[in-house]
Design a protein around this motif. Structure first.
Motif, mmCIF file in Angstrom:
data_model
loop_
_atom_site.group_PDB
_atom_site.id
_atom_site.type_symbol
_atom_site.label_atom_id
_atom_site.label_comp_id
_atom_site.label_asym_id
_atom_site.label_seq_id
_atom_site.Cartn_x
_atom_site.Cartn_y
_atom_site.Cartn_z
ATOM 1 N N GLY A 126 5.747 11.600 1.661
ATOM 2 C CA GLY A 126 4.826 10.534 2.014
ATOM 3 C C GLY A 126 4.244 10.750 3.391
ATOM 4 O O GLY A 126 4.330 11.833 3.955
ATOM 5 N N GLN A 127 3.662 9.717 3.932
ATOM 6 C CA GLN A 127 2.921 9.839 5.188
ATOM 7 C C GLN A 127 3.521 9.025 6.329
ATOM 8 O O GLN A 127 2.855 8.803 7.328
ATOM 9 C CB GLN A 127 1.467 9.401 4.970
ATOM 10 C CG GLN A 127 0.742 10.173 3.874
ATOM 11 C CD GLN A 127 0.630 11.650 4.185
ATOM 12 O OE1 GLN A 127 0.598 12.037 5.340
ATOM 13 N NE2 GLN A 127 0.582 12.482 3.157
ATOM 14 N N GLN A 128 4.756 8.539 6.162
ATOM 15 C CA GLN A 128 5.410 7.783 7.244
ATOM 16 C C GLN A 128 4.560 6.597 7.701
ATOM 17 O O GLN A 128 4.350 6.367 8.894
ATOM 18 C CB GLN A 128 5.725 8.687 8.418
ATOM 19 C CG GLN A 128 6.949 9.554 8.221
ATOM 20 C CD GLN A 128 8.215 8.718 8.160
ATOM 21 O OE1 GLN A 128 8.696 8.222 9.169
ATOM 22 N NE2 GLN A 128 8.749 8.550 6.986
ATOM 23 N N ARG A 129 4.048 5.840 6.740
ATOM 24 C CA ARG A 129 3.183 4.712 7.042
ATOM 25 C C ARG A 129 3.960 3.581 7.704
ATOM 26 O O ARG A 129 5.074 3.258 7.305
ATOM 27 C CB ARG A 129 2.526 4.210 5.751
ATOM 28 C CG ARG A 129 1.600 3.040 5.931
ATOM 29 C CD ARG A 129 1.015 2.570 4.616
ATOM 30 N NE ARG A 129 -0.004 3.472 4.104
ATOM 31 C CZ ARG A 129 -0.795 3.183 3.073
ATOM 32 N NH1 ARG A 129 -0.649 2.021 2.440
ATOM 33 N NH2 ARG A 129 -1.703 4.038 2.669
ATOM 34 N N THR A 130 3.363 2.977 8.727
ATOM 35 C CA THR A 130 3.951 1.815 9.402
ATOM 36 C C THR A 130 2.854 0.787 9.654
ATOM 37 O O THR A 130 1.674 1.035 9.425
ATOM 38 C CB THR A 130 4.590 2.207 10.749
ATOM 39 O OG1 THR A 130 3.583 2.806 11.578
ATOM 40 C CG2 THR A 130 5.730 3.191 10.555
ATOM 41 N N GLY A 131 3.263 -0.392 10.132
ATOM 42 C CA GLY A 131 2.301 -1.419 10.495
ATOM 43 C C GLY A 131 1.690 -2.164 9.326
ATOM 44 O O GLY A 131 0.637 -2.786 9.472
ATOM 45 N N VAL A 132 2.357 -2.154 8.173
ATOM 46 C CA VAL A 132 1.828 -2.840 6.995
ATOM 47 C C VAL A 132 2.399 -4.255 6.920
ATOM 48 O O VAL A 132 3.351 -4.598 7.618
ATOM 49 C CB VAL A 132 2.157 -2.070 5.699
ATOM 50 C CG1 VAL A 132 1.525 -0.685 5.734
ATOM 51 C CG2 VAL A 132 3.664 -1.971 5.494
ATOM 52 N N SER A 133 1.819 -5.056 6.040
ATOM 53 C CA SER A 133 2.325 -6.415 5.851
ATOM 54 C C SER A 133 3.558 -6.449 4.962
ATOM 55 O O SER A 133 4.497 -7.197 5.213
ATOM 56 C CB SER A 133 1.235 -7.312 5.239
ATOM 57 O OG SER A 133 0.155 -7.457 6.118
ATOM 58 N N LEU A 134 3.559 -5.621 3.910
ATOM 59 C CA LEU A 134 4.632 -5.691 2.923
ATOM 60 C C LEU A 134 5.234 -4.310 2.665
ATOM 61 O O LEU A 134 4.523 -3.354 2.356
ATOM 62 C CB LEU A 134 4.096 -6.256 1.601
ATOM 63 C CG LEU A 134 5.114 -6.425 0.470
ATOM 64 C CD1 LEU A 134 6.191 -7.433 0.859
ATOM 65 C CD2 LEU A 134 4.419 -6.861 -0.821
ATOM 66 N N VAL A 135 6.551 -4.239 2.793
ATOM 67 C CA VAL A 135 7.312 -3.035 2.442
ATOM 68 C C VAL A 135 8.172 -3.370 1.232
ATOM 69 O O VAL A 135 8.898 -4.372 1.238
ATOM 70 C CB VAL A 135 8.212 -2.571 3.607
ATOM 71 C CG1 VAL A 135 8.947 -1.286 3.238
ATOM 72 C CG2 VAL A 135 7.393 -2.375 4.865
ATOM 73 N N MET A 136 8.073 -2.556 0.191
ATOM 74 C CA MET A 136 8.878 -2.759 -1.010
ATOM 75 C C MET A 136 9.918 -1.650 -1.121
ATOM 76 O O MET A 136 9.580 -0.475 -0.981
ATOM 77 C CB MET A 136 7.984 -2.776 -2.255
ATOM 78 C CG MET A 136 7.087 -3.991 -2.327
ATOM 79 S SD MET A 136 5.866 -3.901 -3.678
ATOM 80 C CE MET A 136 4.440 -3.298 -2.784
ATOM 81 N N GLY A 137 11.161 -2.028 -1.360
ATOM 82 C CA GLY A 137 12.239 -1.064 -1.473
ATOM 83 C C GLY A 137 12.788 -1.010 -2.887
ATOM 84 O O GLY A 137 13.146 -2.044 -3.463
ATOM 85 N N ILE A 138 12.851 0.216 -3.445
ATOM 86 C CA ILE A 138 13.359 0.402 -4.808
ATOM 87 C C ILE A 138 14.458 1.456 -4.790
ATOM 88 O O ILE A 138 14.181 2.656 -4.700
ATOM 89 C CB ILE A 138 12.242 0.863 -5.771
ATOM 90 C CG1 ILE A 138 11.071 -0.112 -5.748
ATOM 91 C CG2 ILE A 138 12.787 1.021 -7.183
ATOM 92 C CD1 ILE A 138 9.901 0.319 -6.607
ATOM 93 N N PRO A 139 15.727 1.044 -4.856
ATOM 94 C CA PRO A 139 16.791 2.038 -5.004
ATOM 95 C C PRO A 139 16.861 2.500 -6.460
ATOM 96 O O PRO A 139 16.681 1.705 -7.382
ATOM 97 C CB PRO A 139 18.053 1.259 -4.608
ATOM 98 C CG PRO A 139 17.725 -0.167 -4.914
ATOM 99 C CD PRO A 139 16.234 -0.325 -4.766
ATOM 100 N N THR A 140 17.112 3.782 -6.671
ATOM 101 C CA THR A 140 17.250 4.295 -8.029
ATOM 102 C C THR A 140 18.385 5.308 -8.075
ATOM 103 O O THR A 140 18.596 6.052 -7.120
ATOM 104 C CB THR A 140 15.935 4.937 -8.519
ATOM 105 O OG1 THR A 140 16.064 5.331 -9.888
ATOM 106 C CG2 THR A 140 15.542 6.139 -7.677
#
Length: 439
Positions: A126-140
């Motif tokens: 990925g691109q190491q995105r930061t500063g967003v409103s919503l972070v979604m976490g999905i463990p698999t």
């Protein structure tokens, strides 16, 4: 006789006075000790307050430094990236450069002191995105039979606008240490969602093997089998790892699982529900099942994770979050009804549910779970589109009234049976069209 009474009376007076003098001296000494202890306690309290202040200061400095590192890394990556659909699959080993938000975990997982990089993801896509409103976490994790991750991602990404995609990030945490399996999951995600990986909407991470303590001799509790105790203990560690990694990336963190479907407008619904809350909250629930659809403020995650790690070997994750709320607001001198009312102020339920559990085969080997959220409503079998005029045709055998024409017009779903090689579905548009992109 009179002359002998004087010395005797003096001796009796001195004898009676000595215990009183001793008691007074003892009381004075005791008072001095209490004053000394109180003084030491006050001094200790002042030291603790100062230490806490310094810790917050160092944490802020560290977070700022790490943000600078991530900015430099992202800038360097962008300058060397070829923005085409044929871009190479990037595998970045950024250990030592990822943020650490929770140094206290060394107290709860002391084995980590022997492994310098054990709390850093060893694989990132990925691109190491930061500063967003919503972070979604999905463990698999690896399941014995069926895998749901790709379908879950399709459901989450399907109807997001470009604006929404630019203001969120979905972190897939492959909670396995087998490199071959981790790479196979990452490759599957890359193949299915190359543009989302390239843009930074999706990230794939996994933990180093040294992150996990020895899980072979756990105490069995609540009548659970050894396998189940090990499974739920590892699950607590997985959630903790994922939450800490996600914490600095955005304003809110949404906990999901890898075997769900989402309603099309779920992000807008979450935003609207959070915006209308007039009181302080800790959890907004968008599903009544387990740990699915739980929204947290990112600033609260370190506290939540610390509580999880204190008791990660003792109870399942959904029990622990309930206990945390109890600790924060319940008065032991009042009844359970009062406690539930106080917890409800911090844990607010949204209806209808935005996420539905669809998995049947649990990540716990041999476990079948037909859990369904009754507040989700019925699953929509078709989605209406404003399609341009066209003639539709297919060689597939249509089942009953579920025709291709009806699905194209948005009236029903399409159902066909017994497909064979060479079958087709064709759309002949009646007017010239400009195709902007292929989904």
């Amino acid at each position: 006789m009179r002359r002998r009474h004087g010395p005797l009376l003096t001796a009796l007076c001195l004898g009676a006075a000595f215990p009183l003098l001793w008691y007074a001296a003892w009381q004075g000494s005791r008072g001095n000790d209490l004053d000394m202890y109180q003084s030491q306690l006050l001094e200790l309290r002042q030291r603790l307050l100062y230490a806490e202040k310094e810790n917050k200061k160092r944490s802020h400095e560290l977070s700022s430094a790490l943000d600078e590192i991530k900015h430099v890394v992202a800038k360097r990556m962008n300058s060397t990236t070829n923005h085409t659909d044929d871009t190479k699959w990037k595998e970045l080993n950024l250990t030592r450069k990822l943020p650490v938000h929770f140094t206290n975990m060394y107290y709860y997982l002391p084995h980590l002191r022997e492994y310098e990089d054990a709390i850093f993801p060893n694989v990132i896509f990925g691109q190491q995105r930061t500063g967003v409103s919503l972070v979604m976490g999905i463990p698999t994790v690896k399941r014995e039979k069926h895998h749901y991750l790709i379908n879950t991602l399709h459901s989450l990404l399907y109807e997001l606008s470009e604006e929404q995609k630019n203001d969120c990030v979905i972190i897939i945490f492959v909670a396995e240490v087998n490199a071959e399996y981790v790479n196979s999951v990452a490759e599957s995600v890359k193949t299915s969602f190359p543009r989302e990986i390239q843009s930074g909407v999706l990230e794939v991470i996994s933990p180093p093997a040294s992150y996990y303590p020895d899980l072979s001799n756990l105490k069995k509790t609540f009548g659970d089998s050894e396998d189940r105790v090990r499974w739920r203990t590892k699950q607590n560690l997985d959630y903790s790892f994922l939450m800490l990694y996600a914490q600095p990336k955005g304003t809110f963190y949404l906990q999901l699982e890898d075997d769900i479907i989402a309603k099309p407008d779920y992000i807008q619904s979450i935003e609207n529900f959070a915006a209308k809350q007039s009181q302080e909250w800790m959890i907004l629930e968008f599903s009544q099942l387990g740990f699915i659809g739980k929204l947290f403020k990112s600033e609260d995650l370190p506290l939540i994770v610390e509580f999880f790690l204190m008791f990660y070997k003792d109870k399942p994750i959904d029990w622990l979050i309930d206990h945390l709320l109890w600790v924060k607001v319940c008065n032991p001198e009042k009844d359970a009804i009062h406690c539930e009312k106080e917890k409800a102020k911090l844990r607010i339920r949204a209806k209808p549910s935005l996420f539905q559990h669809v998995g049947i085969y649990s990540s716990l080997a041999g476990k079948i779970q037909n859990l369904k959220d009754k507040d989700f409503g019925k699953n929509v079998l078709h989605k209406t589109h404003n399609n341009p005029p066209a003639k539709v045709d297919t060689s597939l055998r249509t089942y009953q009234q579920y025709t291709l024409e009806k699905v194209y017009k948005g009236k029903d779903c399409f159902w066909a049976s017994a497909p064979v090689a060479g079958d087709y579905i064709s759309f002949t548009f009646l007017n010239p069209l400009k195709v902007e992109k292929k989904c």
